[in-house]
Design an enzyme around this catalytic site. Structure first.
Site, PDB file in Angstrom:
ATOM      1  N   HIS A  64       0.726  -1.138   0.189  1.00 16.92           N
ATOM      2  CA  HIS A  64      -0.134   0.061   0.077  1.00 16.92           C
ATOM      3  C   HIS A  64       0.773   1.253   0.018  1.00 16.92           C
ATOM      4  CE1 HIS A  64       0.163   1.233   4.349  1.00 16.92           C
ATOM      5  NE2 HIS A  64       0.591   0.074   4.472  1.00 16.92           N
ATOM      6  N   ASP A 172       5.991   2.762   6.913  1.00 10.92           N
ATOM      7  CA  ASP A 172       4.789   1.870   6.607  1.00 10.92           C
ATOM      8  C   ASP A 172       3.873   2.680   5.406  1.00 10.92           C
ATOM      9  OD1 ASP A 172       2.290   0.446   6.815  1.00 10.92           O
ATOM     10  OD2 ASP A 172       2.009   1.044   8.753  1.00 10.92           O
ATOM     11  N   GLU A 204      -5.135   1.757   2.203  1.00 14.21           N
ATOM     12  CA  GLU A 204      -5.233   0.776   2.967  1.00 14.21           C
ATOM     13  C   GLU A 204      -5.511   1.199   4.457  1.00 14.21           C
ATOM     14  OE1 GLU A 204      -2.914  -1.979   5.967  1.00 14.21           O
ATOM     15  OE2 GLU A 204      -2.813  -0.247   5.762  1.00 14.21           O
ATOM     16  N   GLU A 205      -4.936   2.436   4.777  1.00 11.68           N
ATOM     17  CA  GLU A 205      -4.979   2.650   6.244  1.00 11.68           C
ATOM     18  C   GLU A 205      -6.691   3.043   6.494  1.00 11.68           C
ATOM     19  OE1 GLU A 205      -2.819   2.497   8.172  1.00 11.68           O
ATOM     20  OE2 GLU A 205      -1.062   2.490   7.129  1.00 11.68           O
ATOM     21  N   ASP A 227       3.999  -5.889   3.495  1.00 13.26           N
ATOM     22  CA  ASP A 227       3.491  -4.601   4.598  1.00 13.26           C
ATOM     23  C   ASP A 227       4.803  -4.685   5.453  1.00 13.26           C
ATOM     24  OD1 ASP A 227       2.104  -2.766   5.755  1.00 13.26           O
ATOM     25  OD2 ASP A 227       0.273  -3.455   5.147  1.00 13.26           O
ATOM     26  N   HIS A 311       3.322   3.986  12.940  1.00 15.49           N
ATOM     27  CA  HIS A 311       2.172   4.910  12.853  1.00 15.49           C
ATOM     28  C   HIS A 311       2.744   6.346  13.548  1.00 15.49           C
ATOM     29  CE1 HIS A 311      -1.498   2.758  11.347  1.00 15.49           C
ATOM     30  NE2 HIS A 311      -0.337   2.536  10.577  1.00 15.49           N
TER      31      HIS A 311
END
Length: 336
Positions: A64, A172, A204-205, A227, A311
């Site tokens: 992603h 990420d 994706e998030e 990922d 994150h």
């Protein structure tokens, strides 16, 4: 291909969920080196690698391209920007962070923080309703630059750490994209056991939305979701984490194909590529979940790069793991 240079360029380009265009254009140009037909389709960057062979099964490599961020919801009369979250942002770290507002031009700002002198020290974790961004501009000045719905990302540059580790924002999953690109570099001039399609998927998030579209459109036989996953650090449960520098984490889960998991493990063993096992007891919360149930279902598996501080603006990975992931993908895909 320089792994670090590619990763830094991708990670330092904005692309919050739903507004991936800046980084998608860069990733598209990188992918076209290996997939000349690559294009942006419904937001996803998609390309086909090598010559199509009628008798080969199809395999998709998915990573992603979006990152966590914020979206502007309101501008107060005194010139502060209010925001909502795009993805799972840890609210504990927000006060005093430097950010970039992506309006008709990029604008720097800082998230307001109450000084300790004015606090009794018992403040709870702020809600997003409590978050405000200060740019120094008035409301009128702001409204000439930004609009409601514009996105905000952390203002961060990648940095090198010791032992071939790096830190930055959006590792990420720009590290996953980098590993796929390097795998294609390794596969140049090689015969493959599959018809390979690459997709750098959006949102994706926000619930794997880009992969849901891509899975339906591509309809592969096999899907590898590349990922990140949790790397062990101080204070975490070691049993639930991978280790930096020890190789890709191969997923095993009831929602994944054990056949593909075992195939990846055997590939790593035969090629002497470092790897780790990641056991999940249900869904994976990655794009693999979409491929495994789209149309008549693909044999899906996760291949994850260990990452610390997920994150946050200070995510940490090992460049060795990106390389090991690429080598595993390439070995699995090339003709035996």
């Amino acid at each position: 291909m320089d792994i670090k240079e590619t990763l830094f360029k991708l990670s330092e380009t904005s692309g919050a969920s739903g507004s991936e265009s800046p980084v998608s254009e860069i990733a598209l140009n990188m992918l076209r080196k290996y997939c000349p037909d690559a294009d942006i389709v419904n937001g996803n960057v998609i390309g086909h690698f090598g010559k199509f062979c009628e008798n080969l099964p199809s395999l998709v490599l998915d990573a992603h391209i979006d990152q966590i961020g914020m979206i502007i919801t309101y501008i107060t009369d005194d010139g502060f920007i209010k925001v909502g979250n795009l993805g799972g942002i840890d609210r504990r770290l927000l006060p005093a962070q430097s950010v970039v507002i992506h309006g008709n031009r990029d604008l720097k700002g800082v998230i307001c923080s109450v000084p300790p002198h004015l606090s009794d020290g018992s403040n709870s974790v702020p809600e997003f309703d409590d978050i405000a961004i200060d740019t120094g501009f008035s409301k009128d000045e702001l409204e000439s630059i930004v609009s409601l719905g514009d996105t905000v990302t952390f203002d961060v540059k990648c940095k090198e750490l010791l032992n071939n580790c790096v830190t930055g924002g959006a590792l990420d999953d720009r590290s996953g994209i980098t590993s796929i690109l390097y795998a294609l570099e390794l596969l140049k001039e090689q015969k493959t056991a599959y018809n390979v399609t690459v997709i750098f998927s959006t949102q994706e998030e926000l619930g794997e939305r880009g992969a849901k579209i891509g899975a339906f459109e591509i309809n592969p036989d096999i899907a590898l979701a590349v990922d990140v996953s949790f790397a062990y650090m101080h204070g975490e449960n070691e049993m639930k984490c991978g280790k930096l520098g020890k190789g890709a984490m191969i997923g095993i889960s009831p929602s994944l194909s054990r056949e593909i998991s075992d195939g990846l493990i055997n590939t790593a063993k035969n090629a002497n590529i470092p790897y780790q096992i990641e056991v999940m007891n249900g869904l994976t919360s990655t794009n693999a979940d979409q491929y495994s149930v789209s149309r008549d279902g693909a044999k899906a598996c996760t291949v994850s790069i260990p990452l610390r501080n997920m994150h946050t603006p200070v995510e940490v990975i090992s460049l060795d793991d990106v390389k090991f992931t690429s080598e595993l993908l390439a070995e699995f895909i090339k003709e035996a």
